[in-house]
Design a protein around this motif. Sequence first.
Motif, PDB file in Angstrom:
ATOM      1  N   ARG B 139       1.355  -0.794  -0.194  1.00 62.35           N
ATOM      2  CA  ARG B 139       0.119   0.173   0.387  1.00 62.35           C
ATOM      3  C   ARG B 139       0.652   1.571   0.079  1.00 62.35           C
ATOM      4  O   ARG B 139       0.683   2.695  -0.971  1.00 62.35           O
ATOM      5  CB  ARG B 139      -1.078   0.008   1.285  1.00 62.35           C
ATOM      6  N   ASP B 141       4.152   1.853  -0.993  1.00 63.58           N
ATOM      7  CA  ASP B 141       4.947   2.039  -2.299  1.00 63.58           C
ATOM      8  C   ASP B 141       3.223   2.324  -3.465  1.00 63.58           C
ATOM      9  O   ASP B 141       3.541   3.224  -4.341  1.00 63.58           O
ATOM     10  CB  ASP B 141       5.244   0.418  -3.338  1.00 63.58           C
ATOM     11  N   VAL B 142       2.961   1.585  -3.381  1.00 62.36           N
ATOM     12  CA  VAL B 142       1.219   2.309  -3.926  1.00 62.36           C
ATOM     13  C   VAL B 142       1.118   2.994  -4.360  1.00 62.36           C
ATOM     14  O   VAL B 142       0.835   4.733  -5.241  1.00 62.36           O
ATOM     15  CB  VAL B 142       0.225   1.170  -4.054  1.00 62.36           C
ATOM     16  N   ILE B 143       0.524   4.161  -2.848  1.00 65.91           N
ATOM     17  CA  ILE B 143       0.431   4.976  -3.314  1.00 65.91           C
ATOM     18  C   ILE B 143       1.322   6.648  -2.951  1.00 65.91           C
ATOM     19  O   ILE B 143       1.218   7.267  -3.609  1.00 65.91           O
ATOM     20  CB  ILE B 143      -0.413   5.177  -1.192  1.00 65.91           C
ATOM     21  N   ALA B 145       3.373   6.060  -5.436  1.00 67.30           N
ATOM     22  CA  ALA B 145       3.628   6.377  -6.713  1.00 67.30           C
ATOM     23  C   ALA B 145       2.777   7.315  -7.229  1.00 67.30           C
ATOM     24  O   ALA B 145       2.828   8.346  -8.776  1.00 67.30           O
ATOM     25  CB  ALA B 145       3.530   4.653  -7.525  1.00 67.30           C
ATOM     26  N   ALA B 146       1.521   6.884  -6.467  1.00 65.01           N
ATOM     27  CA  ALA B 146      -0.021   7.701  -7.396  1.00 65.01           C
ATOM     28  C   ALA B 146       0.137   8.810  -7.434  1.00 65.01           C
ATOM     29  O   ALA B 146      -0.649   9.381  -7.609  1.00 65.01           O
ATOM     30  CB  ALA B 146      -1.398   7.135  -6.571  1.00 65.01           C
ATOM     31  N   PHE B 182      -7.837   6.109  -2.288  1.00 64.26           N
ATOM     32  CA  PHE B 182      -7.044   5.292  -1.890  1.00 64.26           C
ATOM     33  C   PHE B 182      -7.469   5.858  -0.206  1.00 64.26           C
ATOM     34  O   PHE B 182      -6.854   5.526   0.804  1.00 64.26           O
ATOM     35  CB  PHE B 182      -5.820   5.420  -1.523  1.00 64.26           C
TER      36      PHE B 182
END
Lengths: 232, 232
Positions: B139, B141-143, B145-146, B182
């Motif tokens: 979560r 890493d993805v957030i 990047a977003a 998110f």
Amino acid sequence: MRDALVAAAFRLFLERGYEQTTVDDIVALAGVGRRSFFRYFPSKEDVVFPDHERCLADMTAFLAASDEGHEPVPRVCDAARLVLRMYAENPSFSVQRYRLTKQVPGLRAYELSVVWRYERALAEYLRGRFAGRPDGTLRADVIAAAVVAAHNNALRSWLRSDGKSDASTTVDHALGYVQSAFGAAPPAAPVQEHPGHPGHPEHPEDVVVVVSRRGAPLWRVVQEIETTLGRE
Amino acid sequence: MRDALVAAAFRLFLERGYEQTTVDDIVALAGVGRRSFFRYFPSKEDVVFPDHERCLADMTAFLAASDEGHEPVPRVCDAARLVLRMYAENPSFSVQRYRLTKQVPGLRAYELSVVWRYERALAEYLRGRFAGRPDGTLRADVIAAAVVAAHNNALRSWLRSDGKSDASTTVDHALGYVQSAFGAAPPAAPVQEHPGHPGHPEHPEDVVVVVSRRGAPLWRVVQEIETTLGRE
């Protein structure tokens, strides 16, 4: 010849270190001339990542072969899986390279530029699919970045297991998180009844009722729905 | 002295091109010695991005000053706003650099490494906040990047307007999209009644009832909730 050059290069990188190995050393070990090396690889860095150009071409072709029937977010997730498959085809080589890349800043920079090109390929496809929609390029860029980050999180976790964990399960889980945040395709099969929620009938046309405090943060509401739908 | 070196460098980059300008040319125009240049900038590339190190330090300090009361996703969005503010402080310089960076592949590679460091700073903070939670690092890493992708989408759109559009409105909108995907912070004020949904009483403790087909994709359900909550 190409494979022999890659094998010679990695043998020397591991024995002497990347910086201490020259292109001359590599071609001497492989028993070929310098020109042969540069026919396949523009630079010493490129021999470290011999398959990315092919993989980028495969990804671009895969996305170009999409039609309106493909849901955009699952489609870019499938495109990202092509990269993981390339790594998983050759676990010991991938793990060796991972260790090498962590030690050499120049290779990390090279890797960032490769990752950027994958991300652009996914974003370009999504921009096309979202063209004319409100915030089309914003959504495309954010979703592409999220897919790449999820893929890389799964890839790193597989590399850290020395290529021994199940790469495809790990990446499916990571990409599932992105799909749940940005829009999942309708499930192919009727969703199974969640054991903790006996109130819902089993056929696929049934409804889910969520009751939530108006002040609750949206992510809590989504979490509640996911639990109810049994999609955790 | 530092500012004079940056000014001299950009004058020459614009007149002659980046590749055709040497550090010797820059110090000659600024009227200082080579050692003064390298005291401030490790390389010619660094003079193109003179403020990123300070901004990275500011971002790290900002995140380190967080406490449990800060919602993690809005907090990293605020951290990203520090970068936009740095660009917006000096629009004409930022726009000049944007044009230069687009033309010089080496500068784009440098920029990618800077963006990566911002993204890591955000991800490290989120990993700390999500520690022990299921999928905490995924979560995070993805957030991260977003957030970076949304910020960069807004930044590019502002740069393409030659620094004339409203940078802060653009980035708020872009980051709002990430927050809605998110997890948003609870609204500060009671949410206003949505005109299309007269069934809900107005005080903040009221509830929202969402009824949805079980087979509906999650994003449609979320869209429905957002509409009901009046958060579009």
